[in-house]
Design a protein around this motif. Sequence first.
Motif, PDB file in Angstrom:
ATOM      1  N   LEU A 249     -16.208   3.953   9.177  1.00 14.18           N
ATOM      2  CA  LEU A 249     -15.109   4.884   8.946  1.00 14.18           C
ATOM      3  C   LEU A 249     -13.754   4.220   9.137  1.00 14.18           C
ATOM      4  O   LEU A 249     -12.831   4.431   8.335  1.00 14.18           O
ATOM      5  CB  LEU A 249     -15.246   6.089   9.886  1.00 14.18           C
ATOM      6  N   GLU A 250     -13.598   3.402  10.204  1.00 15.37           N
ATOM      7  CA  GLU A 250     -12.304   2.781  10.447  1.00 15.37           C
ATOM      8  C   GLU A 250     -11.943   1.793   9.342  1.00 15.37           C
ATOM      9  O   GLU A 250     -10.780   1.664   8.956  1.00 15.37           O
ATOM     10  CB  GLU A 250     -12.276   2.077  11.808  1.00 15.37           C
ATOM     11  N   VAL A 251     -12.950   1.089   8.803  1.00 16.38           N
ATOM     12  CA  VAL A 251     -12.697   0.169   7.687  1.00 16.38           C
ATOM     13  C   VAL A 251     -12.364   0.956   6.419  1.00 16.38           C
ATOM     14  O   VAL A 251     -11.496   0.566   5.632  1.00 16.38           O
ATOM     15  CB  VAL A 251     -13.916  -0.748   7.462  1.00 16.38           C
ATOM     16  N   ALA A 252     -13.062   2.073   6.210  1.00 13.02           N
ATOM     17  CA  ALA A 252     -12.800   2.904   5.036  1.00 13.02           C
ATOM     18  C   ALA A 252     -11.376   3.440   5.050  1.00 13.02           C
ATOM     19  O   ALA A 252     -10.695   3.467   4.009  1.00 13.02           O
ATOM     20  CB  ALA A 252     -13.801   4.059   4.977  1.00 13.02           C
ATOM     21  N   VAL A 253     -10.893   3.863   6.218  1.00 15.97           N
ATOM     22  CA  VAL A 253      -9.514   4.362   6.318  1.00 15.97           C
ATOM     23  C   VAL A 253      -8.524   3.255   5.988  1.00 15.97           C
ATOM     24  O   VAL A 253      -7.555   3.456   5.253  1.00 15.97           O
ATOM     25  CB  VAL A 253      -9.258   4.924   7.729  1.00 15.97           C
ATOM     26  N   SER A 254      -8.751   2.052   6.526  1.00 18.18           N
ATOM     27  CA  SER A 254      -7.848   0.934   6.283  1.00 18.18           C
ATOM     28  C   SER A 254      -7.803   0.563   4.806  1.00 18.18           C
ATOM     29  O   SER A 254      -6.730   0.360   4.231  1.00 18.18           O
ATOM     30  CB  SER A 254      -8.280  -0.272   7.119  1.00 18.18           C
ATOM     31  N   LYS A 255      -8.971   0.491   4.174  1.00 21.01           N
ATOM     32  CA  LYS A 255      -9.011   0.120   2.757  1.00 21.01           C
ATOM     33  C   LYS A 255      -8.388   1.196   1.875  1.00 21.01           C
ATOM     34  O   LYS A 255      -7.675   0.890   0.910  1.00 21.01           O
ATOM     35  CB  LYS A 255     -10.459  -0.129   2.329  1.00 21.01           C
ATOM     36  N   ALA A 256      -8.641   2.464   2.201  1.00 17.38           N
ATOM     37  CA  ALA A 256      -8.085   3.552   1.398  1.00 17.38           C
ATOM     38  C   ALA A 256      -6.562   3.535   1.444  1.00 17.38           C
ATOM     39  O   ALA A 256      -5.894   3.657   0.413  1.00 17.38           O
ATOM     40  CB  ALA A 256      -8.628   4.895   1.892  1.00 17.38           C
ATOM     41  N   ARG A 257      -5.994   3.377   2.619  1.00 15.78           N
ATOM     42  CA  ARG A 257      -4.538   3.361   2.740  1.00 15.78           C
ATOM     43  C   ARG A 257      -3.936   2.129   2.084  1.00 15.78           C
ATOM     44  O   ARG A 257      -2.834   2.187   1.536  1.00 15.78           O
ATOM     45  CB  ARG A 257      -4.153   3.444   4.213  1.00 15.78           C
ATOM     46  N   SER A 258      -4.652   1.008   2.146  1.00 13.45           N
ATOM     47  CA  SER A 258      -4.180  -0.191   1.457  1.00 13.45           C
ATOM     48  C   SER A 258      -4.159   0.029  -0.053  1.00 13.45           C
ATOM     49  O   SER A 258      -3.226  -0.387  -0.740  1.00 13.45           O
ATOM     50  CB  SER A 258      -5.070  -1.381   1.819  1.00 13.45           C
ATOM     51  N   ASP A 259      -5.177   0.700  -0.598  1.00 14.00           N
ATOM     52  CA  ASP A 259      -5.210   0.994  -2.035  1.00 14.00           C
ATOM     53  C   ASP A 259      -4.044   1.889  -2.443  1.00 14.00           C
ATOM     54  O   ASP A 259      -3.412   1.666  -3.483  1.00 14.00           O
ATOM     55  CB  ASP A 259      -6.532   1.685  -2.403  1.00 14.00           C
ATOM     56  N   LEU A 260      -3.744   2.890  -1.625  1.00 14.33           N
ATOM     57  CA  LEU A 260      -2.709   3.853  -1.995  1.00 14.33           C
ATOM     58  C   LEU A 260      -1.306   3.291  -1.801  1.00 14.33           C
ATOM     59  O   LEU A 260      -0.345   3.861  -2.321  1.00 14.33           O
ATOM     60  CB  LEU A 260      -2.873   5.141  -1.179  1.00 14.33           C
ATOM     61  N   ARG A 261      -1.167   2.185  -1.051  1.00 16.35           N
ATOM     62  CA  ARG A 261       0.132   1.525  -0.952  1.00 16.35           C
ATOM     63  C   ARG A 261       0.397   0.614  -2.139  1.00 16.35           C
ATOM     64  O   ARG A 261       1.537   0.195  -2.358  1.00 16.35           O
ATOM     65  CB  ARG A 261       0.207   0.713   0.343  1.00 16.35           C
ATOM     66  N   ASN A 262      -0.647   0.320  -2.903  1.00 17.17           N
ATOM     67  CA  ASN A 262      -0.487  -0.498  -4.110  1.00 17.17           C
ATOM     68  C   ASN A 262       0.023   0.396  -5.236  1.00 17.17           C
ATOM     69  O   ASN A 262      -0.666   1.322  -5.665  1.00 17.17           O
ATOM     70  CB  ASN A 262      -1.840  -1.115  -4.487  1.00 17.17           C
ATOM     71  N   PRO A 263       1.247   0.154  -5.745  1.00 15.14           N
ATOM     72  CA  PRO A 263       1.811   1.087  -6.730  1.00 15.14           C
ATOM     73  C   PRO A 263       1.007   1.176  -8.028  1.00 15.14           C
ATOM     74  O   PRO A 263       0.896   2.255  -8.618  1.00 15.14           O
ATOM     75  CB  PRO A 263       3.222   0.528  -6.978  1.00 15.14           C
ATOM     76  N   VAL A 264       0.446   0.064  -8.477  1.00 13.27           N
ATOM     77  CA  VAL A 264      -0.305   0.077  -9.746  1.00 13.27           C
ATOM     78  C   VAL A 264      -1.655   0.756  -9.554  1.00 13.27           C
ATOM     79  O   VAL A 264      -2.019   1.683 -10.298  1.00 13.27           O
ATOM     80  CB  VAL A 264      -0.486  -1.361 -10.279  1.00 13.27           C
ATOM     81  N   LEU A 265      -2.410   0.301  -8.533  1.00 14.97           N
ATOM     82  CA  LEU A 265      -3.721   0.900  -8.278  1.00 14.97           C
ATOM     83  C   LEU A 265      -3.571   2.364  -7.872  1.00 14.97           C
ATOM     84  O   LEU A 265      -4.350   3.223  -8.293  1.00 14.97           O
ATOM     85  CB  LEU A 265      -4.444   0.110  -7.183  1.00 14.97           C
ATOM     86  N   GLY A 266      -2.577   2.661  -7.034  1.00 14.43           N
ATOM     87  CA  GLY A 266      -2.369   4.034  -6.604  1.00 14.43           C
ATOM     88  C   GLY A 266      -2.089   4.977  -7.759  1.00 14.43           C
ATOM     89  O   GLY A 266      -2.573   6.112  -7.780  1.00 14.43           O
ATOM     90  N   LYS A 267      -1.316   4.509  -8.735  1.00 13.29           N
ATOM     91  CA  LYS A 267      -1.005   5.354  -9.885  1.00 13.29           C
ATOM     92  C   LYS A 267      -2.262   5.669 -10.694  1.00 13.29           C
ATOM     93  O   LYS A 267      -2.475   6.810 -11.132  1.00 13.29           O
ATOM     94  CB  LYS A 267       0.039   4.671 -10.769  1.00 13.29           C
ATOM     95  N   ASP A 268      -3.084   4.642 -10.911  1.00 10.87           N
ATOM     96  CA  ASP A 268      -4.323   4.861 -11.665  1.00 10.87           C
ATOM     97  C   ASP A 268      -5.259   5.817 -10.920  1.00 10.87           C
ATOM     98  O   ASP A 268      -5.860   6.716 -11.529  1.00 10.87           O
ATOM     99  CB  ASP A 268      -5.038   3.525 -11.906  1.00 10.87           C
ATOM    100  N   LEU A 269      -5.388   5.630  -9.601  1.00 11.52           N
ATOM    101  CA  LEU A 269      -6.242   6.514  -8.819  1.00 11.52           C
ATOM    102  C   LEU A 269      -5.703   7.943  -8.815  1.00 11.52           C
ATOM    103  O   LEU A 269      -6.468   8.910  -8.852  1.00 11.52           O
ATOM    104  CB  LEU A 269      -6.353   6.004  -7.384  1.00 11.52           C
ATOM    105  N   TRP A 270      -4.380   8.087  -8.777  1.00  8.57           N
ATOM    106  CA  TRP A 270      -3.761   9.411  -8.774  1.00  8.57           C
ATOM    107  C   TRP A 270      -4.032  10.161 -10.067  1.00  8.57           C
ATOM    108  O   TRP A 270      -4.322  11.361 -10.059  1.00  8.57           O
ATOM    109  CB  TRP A 270      -2.266   9.265  -8.529  1.00  8.57           C
ATOM    110  N   GLU A 271      -3.949   9.463 -11.200  1.00  6.54           N
ATOM    111  CA  GLU A 271      -4.226  10.105 -12.482  1.00  6.54           C
ATOM    112  C   GLU A 271      -5.670  10.575 -12.547  1.00  6.54           C
ATOM    113  O   GLU A 271      -5.962  11.684 -13.021  1.00  6.54           O
ATOM    114  CB  GLU A 271      -3.921   9.133 -13.622  1.00  6.54           C
ATOM    115  N   GLY A 272      -6.601   9.743 -12.058  1.00  7.52           N
ATOM    116  CA  GLY A 272      -7.997  10.162 -12.033  1.00  7.52           C
ATOM    117  C   GLY A 272      -8.233  11.325 -11.079  1.00  7.52           C
ATOM    118  O   GLY A 272      -9.025  12.231 -11.364  1.00  7.52           O
ATOM    119  N   PHE A 273      -7.521  11.328  -9.957  1.00  5.76           N
ATOM    120  CA  PHE A 273      -7.654  12.408  -8.981  1.00  5.76           C
ATOM    121  C   PHE A 273      -7.135  13.729  -9.562  1.00  5.76           C
ATOM    122  O   PHE A 273      -7.740  14.793  -9.346  1.00  5.76           O
ATOM    123  CB  PHE A 273      -6.888  12.043  -7.716  1.00  5.76           C
ATOM    124  N   LEU A 274      -6.028  13.677 -10.299  1.00  7.56           N
ATOM    125  CA  LEU A 274      -5.497  14.894 -10.920  1.00  7.56           C
ATOM    126  C   LEU A 274      -6.478  15.474 -11.940  1.00  7.56           C
ATOM    127  O   LEU A 274      -6.650  16.696 -12.030  1.00  7.56           O
ATOM    128  CB  LEU A 274      -4.154  14.598 -11.587  1.00  7.56           C
TER     129      LEU A 274
END
Length: 398
Positions: A249-274
Motif C-alpha cells: 500500500l505504501e509503495v502504491a501511494v508513492s507511485k500513484a502520486r508520482s504519476d499524478l505529478r507528471n503533467p503528461v501522464l496525469g493528463k492522459d490518466l485524467w481523460e480516461g478517468f473522466l
Amino acid sequence: MKIGVFFSDLGKTAVYYPRLAKVTGSVTSCIFFGQLLQWRSRSTNPYDWIKITIKEIEEETGLNPREQELARKELIERSLLKERLVNHALEFWLNLEALEEKLHELLHELKSNSTQETASNNLELIPANPASKNEQNIPWQRQPIAVKVTPNYQFSGPWQTPEQFAEFQKALLEYAKEKGFYNPSEWVFKTIDGITKGIVSPFWDEFVQGIPLGESQKIKRDWEIEPGIAYPAFEEERIQYYVQKGEPLEVAVSKARSDLRNPVLGKDLWEGFLRKCDRIADEAIKAKKSGIQTPYLPPSFRDKPNVTKETVMQKLAALSPEFSLNSSNYQKIIELNSNNKIGEDKNLNSSNDPPRVEALQAAYQTPMGRTLVEKQIAEHPEWGYAIIDGEVVDITPF
C-alpha cells in the motif's frame, strides 16, 4: 585451439565505464549498477522494481555473493540504490535522479581540471625578437593568461543592502531543503549567480512581495483541487491500480502520486478517468430509473476519512495504550529492562516475583522489545514462560 574459438567459449562480456566507477564508488559497484540498468531497460514499466536473483547477477557479471553485497552497500550509501525483501527475494530500485546529479558534478569537475591543465601547458611559440627573422635558437615564452581577478568580489543584483541579500539567501536555502534538493547550497549559488547575470528569477519577486518561495510558480491542473493535490477519488483510483498489481500500500501511494505529478501522464490518466466516471454515471442513472435506490459505486467514489498522524495515534492508543505512538516505545522498554536489572541487584529475580505475562506480551509486539523479551525469558527459565506462535505464555501447570 584457435584464439577465436577460445574466446567464444568464455561466454558474454561485461564492460564498465571508468568514470561511472568514480560515482558508484568502485569497479565492482559500477558493474553491479550497470547490470541492474540493463535489466531495467528490458522492463515495460520503468516504475517497477527490478526483480533479479543473486545467482542471475553472478552468471551475467561474475560477481560472487560477497562482492555483490559490498557493491549494494556502496550504492545504498551513495543514495543510488534501494532494495527490499519481497517473498524472500530481493528487489532493487535505481535512483537515476541522484545518478544524474553525481555525474553532472563529476563531469563539471573533470572539465574544470582539464581546462586548468590545458591552460598551464598551452605554450605559444613567440620569438624573443620578432624583427630578426633569421635569428637561430630563439627562446620560447609562456603565453600570459589574460584573466583579471577582482579583489573582494561581491554579487551585484536587485537587493539594496547586504542584509537583504543575506535574508534572500536564507530563504532560498530553506526552500531548497524543503524540496529535498541533493545539494541545496549549490542550487542557491546557481540561482543567485543567474540573477547577477541578468536572468529573471520569480524567486526574487516572491521574496520582495513577501509570499512563500515557489508559490507563484505552482500550476493547478485540471485533475487537482489545488496545486499539487489531486481529486481524492482520482488519486484513490490510481492507488488501487497499483494495489491490484501486488504492490504494498505504501509503495502504491508513492507511485500513484508520482504519476499524478507528471503533467503528461496525469493528463492522459485524467481523460480516461473522466470517461470512466461518465460511464458509471450513465449506469447509475439507468439503475435509478429501474427502481434501484442506491446504485453501485466503486470504492474510490465513496467518502473516506483522511488518514493523519492524529487518527493513527488514536487507534493505536485504543488498541495498546502502553505502547502507542503517544509515548516512546523505547522508553517503555528501557524501563522494563531497568526494573529487571534492579531486581537482579536485589536478588529478587526468583520464581516468586516474575514479571506479568501481559507486560511481556505487550513489549513483545514491538520490534525493539521482541529481542529483549526473548533474552529475558531465556535467562530466567524459573519464570516458567515460553514463546509459542508469537505469544508469551505460561507453561507451568499451576
